[in-house]
Design an enzyme around this catalytic site. Structure first.
Site: not given
Ligand code: NOJ
Length: 490
Positions: A193, A256
């Site tokens: 993430d 991500e």
């Molecule tokens: C990306 C995640 O997909 C999202 O749902 C989240 O709020 C943020 N990162 C922060 O962790």
């Protein structure tokens, strides 16, 4: 003659994203859980997916849908137990599905014991107030006052998500241990993430004002700043190397990285693939979609994603009439593709909740999976669902199973056919339609416009978005209606 190295399993994989809270409730409390996911794995296997990715199910006060983690190596009681996680991994493997868990290394929940027991692991202002002008992703400043100590801490997202200080060895070591823990339990990789937020400017300098619109849409007001200091520091590779070491060389690491694809290179030195978000945001228009695919392809190893739990669902973003075309697009691109639960039945957004909705309004994209129209709450729960179970245009999964012309049938066919496509992607110039060749044998043409448009010449249809009008084996038409497309022999 030396043989070419075997392609990794994930090279053209279909990864199915499960948002556990909304997939299947097994306990009747109205929220999905891990045994529920295990009970529905046959649906994923029948789709032909290669792997599942589970959004977080760790202990969490749920200030950010589980992305506020209060314990990295456990399961929140609402989702089950560690034994349930083990059973889920085993059940997936039994069905030939690999398993990716979601690791959130950038921040913890403010309720993680580290915040009290190891405050030094976080980023603090040395002023009696914010250290700089940085803005948080979902609105407001990136600095909040910790009531307990009176000191100000950094949070790239909600105030309940203090950022870890990734310049510290103890933070790095602790997070590598987290990855080792789950690898030892059998997972095959991780979705990492927000890793563009791991490393910031060591001097915590102000971000300058933005000189134009952000490269990728932002949820909060941080688009007013050029976030050059609050994320993506040049030494990001040091942090990523630690994550790779923890995961081991065999694990699939999906980053991500919420940056333009052109900036992914330092990340791709350590992770296997990174999401290409251009395609998720591209206006539904042939030129824009082509450019998005080109920018992702230029970046190298990207994972395609057309929807996830953070953004409007496909019918709401590209229009209900284009859901089939979106499936054809996603599943005929080379490289891994991520399918968000419900996309395969054409699920749309639902109503948000009154407070306490997710503050960025994202609960609308997280309604319970629609299984069975004849069962209470669409078969999601025997209790009161945490978000209403909404109806789906073409019916729930069970109804679509019985309908050879359903969106689900299209997804299944395309997932299977995907294995037969040749390497690479070459665009075919065509006015109004998006068209590309896959290897020497196949051509894809999709009309993304509102009017009928001319498709390039092609041979027999292999699979069209609307099989009743364009059955397999029929000659590929020269005119495509809006929202129509085909995969055909060249
Ligand atoms: C990306 C995640 O997909 C999202 O749902 C989240 O709020 C943020 N990162 C922060 O962790």
């Amino acid at each position: 003659m030396p043989t070419a190295p075997e392609a990794p399993w994930w090279r053209d994989a279909v990864v199915y994203q499960v948002y556990p809270r909304s997939f299947q409730d097994s306990g009747g409390d109205g929220e999905g859980d891990l045994p529920g996911v295990a009970a529905r794995l046959d649906h994923v296997a029948r789709l032909g997916a290669d792997a599942i990715w589970l959004s977080p199910f760790y202990p969490s006060p749920m200030a950010d849908g589980g992305y506020d983690v209060a314990g990295y190596t456990d399961v929140d009681p609402r989702f089950g137990t560690l034994a349930d996680a083990d059973a889920l991994i085993a059940a997936a493997h039994d069905r030939g599905l690999r398993v990716l868990f979601d690791v959130v290394p950038c921040h913890t929940s403010i309720e993680h014991p580290w915040f009290r027991q190891h405050p030094e692991r976080y980023v603090w202002s040395d002023r009696d107030g914010p250290q700089n002008n940085w803005l948080a992703s979902f609105g407001g400043r990136s600095w909040s006052c910790d009531e307990g100590s009176g000191r100000w801490y950094l949070h790239s997202f909600y105030p309940e998500q203090p950022d870890l200080n990734w310049r510290r060895d103890d933070v790095r070591a602790a997070m590598a241990d987290v990855l080792r823990f789950w690898i030892a339990r059998g997972v095959d990789g991780f979705r990492l993430d927000a890793i563009d937020r791991l490393m910031k400017d060591p001097e915590l300098r102000d971000d300058p004002p933005a000189s134009g619109p952000p490269a990728l849409p932002e949820h909060g007001g941080c688009a007013s700043l050029d976030m050059r200091h609050s994320r993506n520091a040049p030494d990001i590779g040091d942090a990523l190397a630690v994550l790779r070491e923890g995961a081991g060389d065999d694990a699939l690491l999906v980053g991500e990285v919420y940056l333009p694809a052109a900036q992914l290179a330092p990340y791709l030195e350590h992770v296997d693939v990174a999401f290409a978000f251009e395609l998720l945001h591209a206006p539904w228009e042939a030129t824009a979609v082509r450019e998005a695919i080109e920018s992702g392809s230029d970046a190298g190893r990207v994972a395609w994603v057309l929807s996830n739990h953070d953004f409007p669902r496909l019918p709401d973003r590209v229009g209900a009439g284009n859901v089939r075309a979106a499936a054809l697009l996603a599943l005929t691109l080379p490289g891994p593709v991520f399918v968000y639960q419900g996309d395969e039945i054409g699920m749309a957004d639902g109503p948000g909740r009154e407070p306490p909705d997710d503050r960025a309004g994202r609960d609308r994209h997280r309604h319970p999976m629609r299984w069975d129209d004849d069962a209470p709450h669409g078969g999601f729960t025997s209790g009161e669902p945490w978000l209403p179970a909404i109806e789906v245009h073409g019916g729930g999964a069970a109804a679509q199973e019985r309908d050879a012309d359903s969106v689900l049938a299209l997804y299944r066919d395309l997932v299977a056919l995907r294995r037969e496509l040749g390497e690479g992607l070459e665009f075919v110039d065509a006015t109004g339609v998006l068209a590309y060749r896959r290897g020497p044998g196949h051509v894809v043409a999709i009309n993304l416009g509102d009017e009928p448009a001319t498709a390039p010449a092609a041979g027999a249809i292999v699979r069209a978005t609307h099989a009743r009008r364009l059955p397999a084996g029929a000659p590929a038409p020269r005119e495509l209606a809006s929202g129509e497309g085909f995969l055909a022999l060249v």
